[in-house]
Design a protein around this motif. Structure first.
Motif, PDB file in Angstrom:
ATOM      1  N   LEU A  86       0.855  -1.190   0.000  1.00 49.96           N
ATOM      2  CA  LEU A  86       0.000   0.000   0.000  1.00 49.96           C
ATOM      3  C   LEU A  86       0.884   1.231   0.000  1.00 49.96           C
ATOM      4  CD1 LEU A  86      -2.275  -1.677   2.553  1.00 49.96           C
ATOM      5  CD2 LEU A  86      -2.893  -1.152   0.203  1.00 49.96           C
ATOM      6  N   THR A  87       0.728   2.034  -1.017  1.00 46.78           N
ATOM      7  CA  THR A  87       1.574   3.215  -1.160  1.00 46.78           C
ATOM      8  C   THR A  87       0.866   4.267  -2.002  1.00 46.78           C
ATOM      9  OG1 THR A  87       3.565   4.044  -2.274  1.00 46.78           O
ATOM     10  CG2 THR A  87       2.805   1.879  -2.977  1.00 46.78           C
ATOM     11  N   ALA A 111       1.133  -2.934   4.851  1.00 48.25           N
ATOM     12  CA  ALA A 111       0.901  -1.542   5.263  1.00 48.25           C
ATOM     13  C   ALA A 111       2.232  -0.884   5.610  1.00 48.25           C
ATOM     14  CB  ALA A 111      -0.029  -1.513   6.477  1.00 48.25           C
ATOM     15  N   GLY A 112       2.503   0.253   5.001  1.00 46.26           N
ATOM     16  CA  GLY A 112       3.724   0.991   5.316  1.00 46.26           C
ATOM     17  C   GLY A 112       3.499   1.983   6.440  1.00 46.26           C
ATOM     18  N   HIS A 113       4.571   2.667   6.815  1.00 44.30           N
ATOM     19  CA  HIS A 113       4.479   3.710   7.830  1.00 44.30           C
ATOM     20  C   HIS A 113       5.666   4.655   7.626  1.00 44.30           C
ATOM     21  CE1 HIS A 113       1.622   4.299  11.050  1.00 44.30           C
ATOM     22  NE2 HIS A 113       2.546   5.040  11.639  1.00 44.30           N
ATOM     23  N   TYR A 114       5.747   5.688   8.435  1.00 41.08           N
ATOM     24  CA  TYR A 114       6.835   6.679   8.346  1.00 41.08           C
ATOM     25  C   TYR A 114       6.883   7.249   6.913  1.00 41.08           C
ATOM     26  CZ  TYR A 114       7.856   3.682  12.355  1.00 41.08           C
ATOM     27  OH  TYR A 114       7.736   2.929  13.478  1.00 41.08           O
ATOM     28  N   GLU A 115       8.097   7.290   6.314  1.00 42.96           N
ATOM     29  CA  GLU A 115       8.204   7.808   4.943  1.00 42.96           C
ATOM     30  C   GLU A 115       7.878   6.738   3.906  1.00 42.96           C
ATOM     31  OE1 GLU A 115       8.438  10.807   3.677  1.00 42.96           O
ATOM     32  OE2 GLU A 115       8.298  11.473   5.746  1.00 42.96           O
ATOM     33  N   GLY A 116       7.675   5.507   4.371  1.00 43.44           N
ATOM     34  CA  GLY A 116       7.346   4.434   3.431  1.00 43.44           C
ATOM     35  C   GLY A 116       8.431   3.374   3.367  1.00 43.44           C
ATOM     36  N   PHE A 117       8.450   2.640   2.248  1.00 35.88           N
ATOM     37  CA  PHE A 117       9.303   1.455   2.106  1.00 35.88           C
ATOM     38  C   PHE A 117      10.648   1.798   1.460  1.00 35.88           C
ATOM     39  CE2 PHE A 117       4.841   0.206   1.332  1.00 35.88           C
ATOM     40  CZ  PHE A 117       4.651  -0.612   2.435  1.00 35.88           C
ATOM     41  N   SER A 130      -2.551   2.398  -4.494  1.00 43.58           N
ATOM     42  CA  SER A 130      -2.923   3.601  -3.744  1.00 43.58           C
ATOM     43  C   SER A 130      -4.439   3.661  -3.666  1.00 43.58           C
ATOM     44  CB  SER A 130      -2.415   4.835  -4.493  1.00 43.58           C
ATOM     45  OG  SER A 130      -3.063   5.992  -4.016  1.00 43.58           O
ATOM     46  N   ILE A 131      -4.980   4.075  -2.516  1.00 43.25           N
ATOM     47  CA  ILE A 131      -6.445   4.174  -2.453  1.00 43.25           C
ATOM     48  C   ILE A 131      -6.936   5.561  -2.866  1.00 43.25           C
ATOM     49  CG2 ILE A 131      -6.739   2.327  -0.758  1.00 43.25           C
ATOM     50  CD1 ILE A 131      -7.446   4.690   1.257  1.00 43.25           C
ATOM     51  N   TYR A 134      -4.072  11.189  -1.965  1.00 39.84           N
ATOM     52  CA  TYR A 134      -3.839  11.896  -0.712  1.00 39.84           C
ATOM     53  C   TYR A 134      -2.921  11.004   0.116  1.00 39.84           C
ATOM     54  CZ  TYR A 134      -7.767   8.780  -0.087  1.00 39.84           C
ATOM     55  OH  TYR A 134      -8.594   7.690  -0.141  1.00 39.84           O
ATOM     56  N   GLY A 138      -0.436   5.951   7.669  1.00 41.07           N
ATOM     57  CA  GLY A 138       0.012   4.563   7.550  1.00 41.07           C
ATOM     58  C   GLY A 138      -0.877   3.791   6.596  1.00 41.07           C
ATOM     59  N   PRO A 142      -5.828   2.191   4.422  1.00 38.68           N
ATOM     60  CA  PRO A 142      -5.937   1.627   3.066  1.00 38.68           C
ATOM     61  C   PRO A 142      -6.155   0.104   3.078  1.00 38.68           C
ATOM     62  CG  PRO A 142      -4.170   3.230   3.127  1.00 38.68           C
ATOM     63  CD  PRO A 142      -4.653   3.088   4.535  1.00 38.68           C
TER      64      PRO A 142
HETATM   65  C1  LIG Z   1       3.099   8.907   5.328  1.00 36.07           C
HETATM   66  S1  LIG Z   1       2.843   7.620   4.159  1.00 36.07           S
HETATM   67  C2  LIG Z   1       4.289   7.732   3.172  1.00 36.07           C
HETATM   68  C3  LIG Z   1       4.134   8.665   2.033  1.00 36.07           C
HETATM   69  C4  LIG Z   1       5.323   8.688   1.102  1.00 36.07           C
HETATM   70  N1  LIG Z   1       6.436   9.334   1.704  1.00 36.07           N
HETATM   71  C5  LIG Z   1       4.932   9.402  -0.187  1.00 36.07           C
HETATM   72  O1  LIG Z   1       5.111  10.619  -0.269  1.00 36.07           O
HETATM   73  O2  LIG Z   1       4.413   8.753  -1.106  1.00 36.07           O
HETATM   74  C6  LIG Z   1       3.099   6.192   5.103  1.00 36.07           C
HETATM   75  C7  LIG Z   1       2.411   4.948   4.593  1.00 36.07           C
HETATM   76  O3  LIG Z   1       1.024   5.157   4.568  1.00 36.07           O
HETATM   77  C8  LIG Z   1       0.424   4.385   3.555  1.00 36.07           C
HETATM   78  N2  LIG Z   1      -0.366   5.275   2.689  1.00 36.07           N
HETATM   79  C9  LIG Z   1      -0.516   6.605   2.845  1.00 36.07           C
HETATM   80  N3  LIG Z   1      -1.340   7.120   1.927  1.00 36.07           N
HETATM   81  C10 LIG Z   1      -1.751   6.085   1.160  1.00 36.07           C
HETATM   82  C11 LIG Z   1      -2.598   5.977   0.027  1.00 36.07           C
HETATM   83  N4  LIG Z   1      -3.198   7.036  -0.513  1.00 36.07           N
HETATM   84  N5  LIG Z   1      -2.803   4.740  -0.492  1.00 36.07           N
HETATM   85  C12 LIG Z   1      -2.200   3.653   0.019  1.00 36.07           C
HETATM   86  N6  LIG Z   1      -1.353   3.703   1.089  1.00 36.07           N
HETATM   87  C13 LIG Z   1      -1.134   4.902   1.652  1.00 36.07           C
HETATM   88  C14 LIG Z   1       1.559   3.672   2.813  1.00 36.07           C
HETATM   89  O4  LIG Z   1       1.651   2.349   3.279  1.00 36.07           O
HETATM   90  C15 LIG Z   1       2.767   4.491   3.206  1.00 36.07           C
HETATM   91  O5  LIG Z   1       3.952   3.734   3.172  1.00 36.07           O
END
Ligand SMILES: C[S@@+](CC[C@H](N)C(=O)[O-])C[C@H]1O[C@@H](n2cnc3c(N)ncnc32)[C@H](O)[C@@H]1O
Length: 227
Positions: A86-87, A111-117, A130-131, A134, A138, A142
Motif C-alpha cells: 500500500l503506497t 501496510a507501510g508507515h513513516y516515509e514508506g518502504f 494507492s487508495i 492523498y 500509515g 488503506p
Molecule cells: C506517510 S505515508 C508515506 C508517504 C510517502 N512518503 C509518499 O510521499 O508517497 C506512510 C504509509 O502510509 C500508507 N499510505 C498513505 N497514503 C496512502 C494511500 N493514498 N494509499 C495507500 N497507502 C497509503 C503507505 O503504506 C505508506 O507507506
C-alpha cells in the motif's frame, strides 16, 4: 479467501473486523483474516524496523530485512496469494480491482508507515496500490478499505447477490441511481412517482437516467471515459 495484513499496528484492526460484513464473512468461513505484526520480524533486541534515509531528508524508512522476512513468511503460509504494497505512489484502486481481487484464493496486504518502504522491498511484492490521491499516516486504513471492498464481493457475503452488481462503479463509469424508502413524503419532498407505479421497465429507465445525471454532476471525469 485467506487475507494476511502485515502491519506495525495490528490493534487498529480490532474494531472494524469484529462487526458488520467482515465479521459475517469470517463467521461463515468465507474469509479468514490474519494480522502479522511487522515488529515480530524487527532486528535486534529493539526489534528495529526502520532507519534514516540515505541521501538525507526527514522521517524514517522501513528497512528491507524485516519487511521482506514478513512477506516471505506470509507467502509460505498463504500460497497463491497476491502481495500488495500500500503506497500513495501505486496504481489507483478501483471497484474493478476489488472485483478482480475477490476472485483470488489469497491476499497479502503490506501496510507501510513513516516515509514508506525502502524501494528494494517493492521487488518482493506483486503490485503497489494507492487508495487515492492523498497521503495517510500509515497503510492500515488503506488495508481496511481494500479488505472491506474485496470481502463484500466474495459470493455469499452480501445478502442478495444482485446488490453488489447494481452499485456505483459496477459499471465502471457510472455512479448509482438515487434510493428512496418510506415515508412517501418527507418535509414536503415526495418519492418520485415512477418508483411507486410498479412498472419495472419504466423504473429501470428512470434509474438509468438518474445515474447518468448524478455522474454528470459529481463525476464528469467518468463520463469522458464512457461510451
Ligand atoms: C506517510 S505515508 C508515506 C508517504 C510517502 N512518503 C509518499 O510521499 O508517497 C506512510 C504509509 O502510509 C500508507 N499510505 C498513505 N497514503 C496512502 C494511500 N493514498 N494509499 C495507500 N497507502 C497509503 C503507505 O503504506 C505508506 O507507506
Amino acid at each position: 479467501m485467506k487475507i494476511d495484513i502485515i502491519t506495525l499496528f495490528p490493534d487498529m484492526f480490532k474494531g472494524p473486523f469484529d462487526m458488520s460484513m467482515i465479521w459475517k464473512a469470517q463467521d461463515r468461513g468465507l474469509a479468514q483474516i490474519n494480522l502479522i505484526n511487522l515488529r515480530d520480524f524487527g532486528l535486534g533486541t529493539r526489534h528495529t524496523v526502520d532507519d534514516t534515509p540515505y541521501g538525507g531528508g526527514d522521517g524514517m524508512v522501513l528497512k528491507p530485512e524485516p519487511v521482506v522476512a514478513a512477506i516471505e513468511a506470509a507467502r509460505t503460509a498463504n500460497p497463491g496469494a497476491r502481495v500488495i504494497a500500500l503506497t500513495p505512489s501505486g496504481h489507483r484502486y478501483s471497484q474493478a480491482m476489488a472485483a478482480e481481487l475477490s476472485e483470488l484464493p489469497g491476499l497479502i496486504l503490506l501496510a507501510g508507515h513513516y516515509e514508506g518502504f525502502d524501494e528494494r522491498i517493492l521487488t518482493y511484492v506483486d503490485d503497489q496500490v494507492s487508495i487515492g490521491d492523498y497521503v495517510l499516516t500509515g497503510g492500515e486504513l488503506p488495508a481496511m478499505v481494500i479488505l472491506d471492498s474485496v470481502v463484500r464481493l466474495i459470493p455469499g457475503v452480501l445478502g442478495g447477490e444482485a446488490s453488489a452488481a447494481d452499485e456505483s462503479f459496477s459499471e465502471p463509469d457510472l455512479l448509482e441511481y438515487p434510493h428512496y424508502t418510506r415515508p412517501q413524503e418527507f418535509r414536503g419532498e415526495a418519492v418520485p412517482e415512477v418508483l411507486q407505479n410498479g412498472h419495472h421497465a419504466e423504473i429501470a429507465k428512470w434509474r438509468r437516467a438518474q445515474a447518468q445525471a448524478k455522474t454528470a454532476k459529481f463525476r464528469p471525469d467518468l463520463l469522458k471515459n464512457s461510451n
